[in-house]
Design an enzyme around this catalytic site. Structure first.
Site, mmCIF file in Angstrom:
data_model
loop_
_atom_site.group_PDB
_atom_site.id
_atom_site.type_symbol
_atom_site.label_atom_id
_atom_site.label_comp_id
_atom_site.label_asym_id
_atom_site.label_seq_id
_atom_site.Cartn_x
_atom_site.Cartn_y
_atom_site.Cartn_z
ATOM 1 N N GLN A 122 29.088 -13.960 -49.238
ATOM 2 C CA GLN A 122 28.212 -15.134 -49.337
ATOM 3 C C GLN A 122 29.052 -16.316 -48.879
ATOM 4 O OE1 GLN A 122 25.007 -16.020 -49.933
ATOM 5 N NE2 GLN A 122 25.583 -18.170 -49.774
ATOM 6 N N TYR B 232 16.098 -29.462 -52.115
ATOM 7 C CA TYR B 232 14.871 -28.708 -51.885
ATOM 8 C C TYR B 232 13.646 -29.547 -52.245
ATOM 9 C CZ TYR B 232 17.906 -24.514 -51.946
ATOM 10 O OH TYR B 232 18.879 -23.581 -51.689
ATOM 11 N N MET C 133 19.400 -15.555 -49.140
ATOM 12 C CA MET C 133 20.303 -16.236 -48.207
ATOM 13 C C MET C 133 19.850 -15.878 -46.804
ATOM 14 S SD MET C 133 22.748 -18.258 -47.632
ATOM 15 C CE MET C 133 23.154 -18.719 -45.943
ATOM 16 N N GLU C 134 19.628 -16.930 -46.005
ATOM 17 C CA GLU C 134 18.979 -16.793 -44.701
ATOM 18 C C GLU C 134 19.909 -16.285 -43.602
ATOM 19 O OE1 GLU C 134 20.338 -21.187 -45.143
ATOM 20 O OE2 GLU C 134 19.538 -19.635 -46.450
ATOM 21 N N MET D 133 22.058 -17.385 -60.058
ATOM 22 C CA MET D 133 22.517 -18.566 -60.808
ATOM 23 C C MET D 133 21.365 -19.402 -61.353
ATOM 24 S SD MET D 133 26.037 -19.782 -59.018
ATOM 25 C CE MET D 133 25.479 -19.927 -57.332
ATOM 26 N N GLN E 248 27.877 -19.418 -47.425
ATOM 27 C CA GLN E 248 27.388 -20.776 -47.645
ATOM 28 C C GLN E 248 27.839 -21.255 -49.035
ATOM 29 O OE1 GLN E 248 23.088 -21.416 -47.883
ATOM 30 N NE2 GLN E 248 23.271 -23.261 -46.672
ATOM 31 N N HIS F 252 10.361 -18.547 -47.609
ATOM 32 C CA HIS F 252 11.411 -19.567 -47.524
ATOM 33 C C HIS F 252 12.518 -19.114 -46.563
ATOM 34 C CE1 HIS F 252 13.861 -22.935 -49.109
ATOM 35 N NE2 HIS F 252 14.874 -22.101 -48.912
ATOM 36 N N GLU F 253 13.019 -17.897 -46.766
ATOM 37 C CA GLU F 253 14.126 -17.425 -45.918
ATOM 38 C C GLU F 253 13.676 -17.257 -44.464
ATOM 39 O OE1 GLU F 253 16.752 -17.900 -47.403
ATOM 40 O OE2 GLU F 253 16.037 -17.767 -49.457
#
EC number: 3.3.2.6
Length: 611
Positions: A135, A384, A271-272, A565, A137, A296-297
């Site tokens: 991951q 967001y 995660m995109e 998270m 980002q 969203h992704e």
């Protein structure tokens, strides 16, 4: 455009040099928990007479640096905490402007790399094989390989990854074949090619006992075999979402759109990563009700991945536009009232986040200043939902959804393959709506963009689908003890799972409730039996905030069984704030810390004020 400094990177800025391409060759060692290999960076000088350059690294061991077949001098600077250590490389010749050079760096990652989580077989569904995922980002790519770890630089990449032959490797790229490893018959090499230039936070790798199912003409869903059927079913709307997204954003340039369902410790909803979106298994509700995360992704394929924030101060450009597109996709699929329902839910989420931070907290600004701030620490729903609220307000100001979607498509076309700042966005907004400058000048730009707290204006929302949630939550919040017998399971019969979730969100804003109310709620609605992760999360928060001791083991279980998270941090915080569970929360965290994702472990530790 004046150069904007990226305060989150120690590397030479894009005005000095630009990495154009990466060729990565590496071997994944599960026993030592390392990636070892070479990163060959094709770098183009942006100035005359360039004699040295600096890259970002974090917890890397560097073996050597080679340019044109010759080893060259480099120095690794002092570690600067979350930013890592700058690596300065001396060039054997001075580069003229636009001249390119290939720098080959031999490196090894640390077992404690903040970009990687190494799972033991026991932490996987299949229990037979280890698992690795990355991951990057926002600024963790530097903990995998030396790079200009800034979203202002975009590069293409190719990769060859050696893994144990019983496992599968995937990356954020097009799969380009596999072959036995010539150096070790027990291993296999997987090849990848990403032909679209991307910021290095979108470089991603996963290795595990993965299987796939085709769910659309350009989509495979990947997971361990235990989840593959369920995942294929849950995400069956992917292709229809992609088609709507292309209609809104323009052509999909990435070729493949695969999905990977990760183990539960994956720290985000999604995660995109290009060509291969990573998603949390907490989306597997069984009824497709959490598929807005997929919308969203998918939307990031335009806003974020094609048009990218130039620095993390402008993260709202990635996320605000992506939420705006996501809600339009859901609106096309399920109706305009549904889009407004989620938009209004987002406003509630924004209010909650501002209340949590405090209304004068700098992290509640839309454009933040991350000088000496770890982006992981600043991360929240603000970019967001405050970002979405601004775009939704502008949509209403400038003539409605079709008009504003026209702007969005033009914005994507104008800035594709580039990185932009808020000023770039705003200038383009003014030029696109040059006949509506008077309207745009009515916007309180300074407050919207640079002030903390709630936005200066609340957009207008259709409340058709929200009203039932508000009405039921009001009944509970205002009920006296003698009114509790008036509630029954019939209260929920006309509510969708989205509305049930919103009902709990509304009640949670008024928490705590009297304990008798919570017990009665469980008695009539049996929320403990619901496995939808969003509903369960809000229900357990309500129980703990209302001090129901019986919910403590359930909340601890949810906080540790998965590591998203969004769920784990608030649950731990609520448990720590309740005197009856404070010590248990701290003890449970310390017990689980070693098996948690490194970023999650760090942030929960901060939240609990331990470590």
């Amino acid at each position: 455009m004046p150069e904007v400094a990226d305060t989150c990177s120690l590397a030479s800025p894009a005005s000095v040099c630009r990495t154009q391409h990466l060729h990565l060759r590496c071997s994944v060692d599960f026993a030592r928990r390392t990636l070892t290999g070479t990163a060959a960076l094709t770098v183009q000088s942006q100035e005359e007479n360039l004699r040295s350059l600096t890259l970002d690294t974090k917890d890397l061991t560097i073996e050597k640096v080679v340019i044109n077949g010759q080893e060259v001098k480099y120095t690794l600077g002092e570690s600067q905490g979350y930013k890592g250590s700058p690596m300065e490389i001396s060039l054997p010749i001075a580069l003229s402007k636009n001249q390119e050079i290939v720098i080959e760096i031999s490196f090894e990652t640390s077992p404690k790399s903040s970009a990687l989580q190494w799972l033991t077989p026991e932490q996987t569904s299949g229990k037979q094989h280890p698992y690795l995922f990355s991951q990057c980002q926002a600024i963790h790519c530097r903990a995998i390989l030396p790079c200009q770890d800034t979203p202002s630089v975009k590069l293409t990449y190719t990769a060859e990854v050696s893994v144990p032959k019983e496992l599968v490797a995937l990356m954020s790229a097009i799969r380009d074949g596999e072959a036995p490893d010539p150096e070790d018959p027990s291993r296999k090499i997987y090849r990848f090619n990403q032909r679209v230039p991307i910021p290095c936070y979108l470089i991603a790798l996963v290795v595990g006992a993965l299987e796939s199912r085709q769910i659309g003409p350009r989509t495979l869903v990947w997971s361990e075999k235990e989840q593959v059927e369920k995942s294929a079913n849950e995400f069956s709307e992917t292709e229809s979402m992609l088609k709507i997204a292309e209609d809104l954003g323009g052509p999909y340039v990435w070729g493949q759109y695969d999905l990977l369902v990760l183990p539960p410790s994956f720290p985000y909803g999604g995660m995109e990563n290009p060509c291969l979106t990573f998603v949390t298994p907490t989306l597997l509700a069984g009824d497709k009700s959490l598929s807005n995360v997929i919308a969203h992704e998918i939307s990031h394929s335009w806003t974020g991945n094609l048009v990218t924030n130039k620095t993390w101060d402008h993260f709202w450009l990635n996320e605000g536009h992506t939420v705006y597109l996501e809600r339009h996709i859901c609106g096309r699929l399920f109706g305009e009232k549904f889009r407004h329902f989620h938009a209004l839910g987002g406003w509630g989420e924004l209010q909650n986040t501002i209340k949590t931070f405090g209304e004068s907290h700098p992290f509640t600004k839309l454009v933040v200043d991350l000088k000496d701030v770890d982006p992981d620490v600043a991360y929240s729903s603000i970019p967001y939902e405050k970002g979405f609220a601004l775009l939704f307000y502008l949509e209403q100001l400038l003539g409605g959804p079709e008009v504003f979607l026209g702007f969005l498509k033009a914005y994507v076309k104008k800035f594709s393959y580039q990185s932009v700042t808020t000023d770039d966005w705003k200038s383009f907004l003014y030029s696109h709506f040059k006949d509506k400058v008077d309207l745009l000048n009515q916007v309180d730009w300074n407050t919207w963009l640079y002030a903390p707290g709630l936005p200066p204006v609340k957009p207008n929302y259709d409340v058709t689908l929200t009203n039932a949630c508000i009405a039921l939550s009001q009944r509970w919040v205002t009920a006296k003890e003698e009114d509790l017998s008036s509630f029954s399971i019939a209260d929920l019969k006309d509510l969708s799972s989205h509305q049930l979730n919103e009902f709990l969100a509304q009640v949670l804003q008024k928490a705590p409730l009297p304990l008798g109310h919570i017990k009665r709620m469980q008695e009539v609605y049996n929320f403990n039996a619901i496995n939808n992760s969003e509903i369960r999360f809000r229900w357990l928060r309500l129980c703990i905030q209302s001090k129901w001791e019986e919910a403590i083991p359930l909340a601890l279980k949810m906080a540790t069984e998965q590591g998203r998270m969004k769920f784990t941090r608030p649950l731990f915080k609520d448990l720590a704030a309740f005197d009856k569970s404070h010590d248990q929360a701290v003890h449970t965290y310390q017990e689980h810390k070693a098996s948690m994702h490194p970023v999650t472990a760090m942030l929960v530790g901060r939240d609990l004020k331990v470590d």
